[in-house]
Design an enzyme around this catalytic site. Structure first.
Site: not given
Ligand code: BG6
Length: 480
Positions: A172-173, A235
C-alpha cells in the site's frame, strides 16, 4: 529483483526511478541486480535504454551517468509471460544464475508482481516451483489485492501455497510516504498529544484524499474498481488505522500491525445514510475544461462507477466510541490534498465568545500528508491592538523548512524495507481481510439503488450529499 510487468507504467514511473535514487544515495546493496520480465520482445540493451529514459523523465534526482551505469550493469530482460509455461521461468533462472555468479547475489530473491491480478496465479505457481534452494525469497504484491473479500481470500490462499506470510509484502504505497510514517511521531514521540488523543478531547476527525487528476487512461482498471476499491479500501483505511491505533509495544512489524488490525476490527459497518458516492461530470481544473468521467476514453457512457466516496465511520472501542471519523476521497476535485484533521472539542467555558472576530474556532491539528508536507496546529490568539479580539492562527511545521531535504518517494523506502525483510510498512493478511469486509458491506447496499450520475462537476469538492453528511451533524468539511 525480478520485476514481472517490466513494460508497464509502474516500472517506468516508480520502480526504476526509485532504484536509481537508492543507487545514487548508496542505499542499494552492493550485490544487486534486476531482471525485467514482460511480454514485449526486447534485448537487455533496449530494456536498459528504455529504463534510462524513464529515470531521466520521472526521477527526482539529477541524472548521473556513473550511477546509472552501476545499476545498468546488473540489468537483464526476459521476454515472455507466465502463459508461456516453464520456458519463461527457465530464462529467468538463467538470468538469475548469471547475477548470482557475477554480482554475488547469493540466491536471494525479491519477486515484484507489477502485473494485473489475472496474471498472478501462473506467476506465483512458477516462482514457487523455481525457488532457489539457498538464500531468501520474498514476494511483493501490488494492489489491487483482490476485488472483494472472497477474491482476496483466494489470493491469500494461492500465495500461501508457496510462501510463508513473512515472505509476502503487500504494497500500500501510502505507508511508504514519509509523512504517513510521521503520523506516529506526534503521538508517540511527544508527551503532550497522547493524553488528549481520545474521545474526551477530540470532537471528530476528517480525512481527505483529494486528487485533481482523472483516471489517466486507466479505464479498464478503474471501471471495475471505483473510488471505494482504488483508495478507500487501502489508503484511506490505513490512514484511519494509523490515526486511531493504540501505542504498539515496540516498532516491530508485528506489533504495529497487531494494533492497526484491532482498529480495523473495531470499525462497524456504516449504514447506507452514512456513505455517499459521486461521479464527476465536465468541469474545470486549473482553468482548463476537462471531460466528465463518462466521456473518458474506455469508460462506459452510462457507467455507474463512483469517482468519489465519503463516509462517516466509527471505531468502536474505549478510546474512540461515538467519535465520528469523516473520510472522503475523489478524483477531479478542486485541489490535490491529502490531510488528516483532528478537530478538538470547543473550549469548555467561552469567556472570549464576544471577542472572537470570526467566531472562535476549536483547535485543529492538521497533518498534511501531501503536498506542502507538514503539521499545523490552529489556535486562538489575540489580535494585536486595543481591546480583546481573538482570531485563529496557525503554528506550522513544514518539512521543507525544518529539514531542508527532499522527501524520498514511497517506493524507495518500501523496496529497501523489503530487501531488509522489514514488513512494518506492508499490509498483513488479516488487515486486508478486515478492509475488504467493510468494503463488501458498503458495496452490497450500493447495489440496491442507482444514484443519478454525474452528480458533481470536475474541479469542485464532490456532490452536495458529501456536505450534507456532515451538515446533518452540525459540522462542515474543513474550509480550504
Ligand atoms: C493509487 C491509485 O493507489 O494511488 C491511483 O490507484 C491514485 O488512482 C494514486 O492516483 C494516488 O497516489 P499518490 O501517491 O499520487 O497520492
Amino acid at each position: 529483483m525480478v520485476i514481472f510487468g517490466a513494460s508497464g507504467d509502474l516500472t517506468k514511473r516508480k520502480l526504476f526511478p526509485a532504484l536509481y535514487s537508492l543507487a545514487a544515495r548508496q542505499l542499494l546493496p552492493e550485490k544487486f541486480g534486476v531482471v525485467g520480465v514482460a511480454r514485449t520482445e526486447e534485448s537487455d540493451d533496449e530494456f536498459r535504454e528504455r529504463m534510462k529514459a524513464a529515470v531521466q523523465e520521472f526521477g527526482r534526482d539529477d541524472f548521473r551517468e556513473e550511477v546509472w551505469q552501476g545499476l545498468a550493469d546488473g540489468m537483464h530482460y526476459v521476454a515472455g509471460t507466465a502463459d508461456d509455461g516453464d520456458e519463461v521461468f527457465k530464462h529467468i533462472d538463467d538470468a538469475l544464475a548469471g547475477l548470482d555468479r557475477d554480482r554475488g547475489t547469493g540466491g536471494n530473491r525479491v519477486y515484484y508482481l507489477a502485473v494485473p491480478p489475472s496474471a498472478f496465479e501462473t506467476i506465483v505457481e512458477g516462482i514457487g516451483k523455481h525457488r532457489p534452494s539457498e538464500g531468501w525469497t520474498r514476494l511483493i504484491v501490488e494492489k489491487p489485492f483482490g476485488h472483494d473479500l472472497q477474491s482476496a481470500q483466494e489470493l491469500n490462499a494461492l500465495l500461501h501455497r508457496h510462501f510463508d506470510e513473512t515472505e509476502i509484502f503487500r504494497i500500500d504505497h501510502y505507508l511508504g510516504k514519509e509523512t504517513v510514517q510521521n503520523m506516529l511521531a506526534p503521538r508517540f514521540a511527544n508527551g503532550i498529544f497522547e493524553p488528549i488523543w481520545n474521545r474526551q478531547f477530540i470532537d471528530h476527525i476528517q480525512i481527505t484524499v483529494a486528487e485533481t487528476l482523472g483516471i489517466e487512461g486507466r479505464a479498464d482498471y478503474y471501471e471495475h474498481a471505483g473510488a471505494i476499491r482504488d483508495i478507500f479500501q487501502n489508503h484511506l483505511l490505513q490512514l484511519i488505522a494509523l490515526t486511531a491505533m493504540e501505542p504498539p509495544i515496540d516498532f516491530t512489524a508485528d506489533s504495529i500491525r497487531n494494533e492497526k488490525v484491532k482498529v480495523l476490527k473495531a470499525m462497524h459497518t456504516p449504514g447506507p445514510k452514512h456513505v455517499v458516492r459521486g461521479q464527476y461530470g465536465r468541469g474545470y481544473i486549473e482553468g482548463q475544461e476537462v471531460p466528465g468521467y463518462r466521456e473518458e476514453e474506455g469508460v462506459d457512457p452510462s457507467s455507474m462507477t463512483e469517482t468519489f466516496v465519503a463516509a462517516k465511520l466509527f471505531v468502536d472501542n474505549w478510546r474512540w466510541a461515538d467519535t465520528p471519523i469523516y473520510v472522503r476521497a475523489g478524483k477531479r476535485l478542486a485541489r490535490r490534498e491529502t490531510t488528516i484533521a483532528i478537530h478538538f472539542k470547543r473550549a469548555p467555558h467561552p469567556p472570549f465568545e464576544e471577542a472572537a472576530a470570526e467566531g472562535l474556532r476549536p483547535n485543529v491539528l492538521l497533518i498534511h500528508i501531501q503536498p506542502d508536507e507538514g503539521v499545523s496546529l490552529a489556535i486562538g490568539a489575540k489580535v494585536p491592538g486595543q481591546g480583546l479580539q481573538i482570531r485563529t492562527v496557525h503554528m506550522d511545521f513544514l518539512y521543507g523548512g525544518a529539514f531542508r531535504t527532499d522527501l524520498p518517494e514511497a517506493y524507495e523506502r518500501l523496496l529497501v524495507d523489503c530487501m531488509r525483510g522489514d514488513a512494518s510498512l506492508f499490509t498483513r493478511e488479516d488487515e486486508v481481510i478486515e478492509q475488504w469486509q467493510l468494503v463488501d458491506a458498503i458495496v452490497a447496499f450500493w447495489r440496491r439503488d442507482r444514484p443519478t450520475f454525474p452528480n458533481y462537476a470536475a474541479g469542485t469538492w464532490g456532490p452536495p450529499s458529501s456536505d450534507e453528511l456532515l451538515g446533518r451533524d452540525g459540522r462542515a468539511w474543513r474550509r480550504h
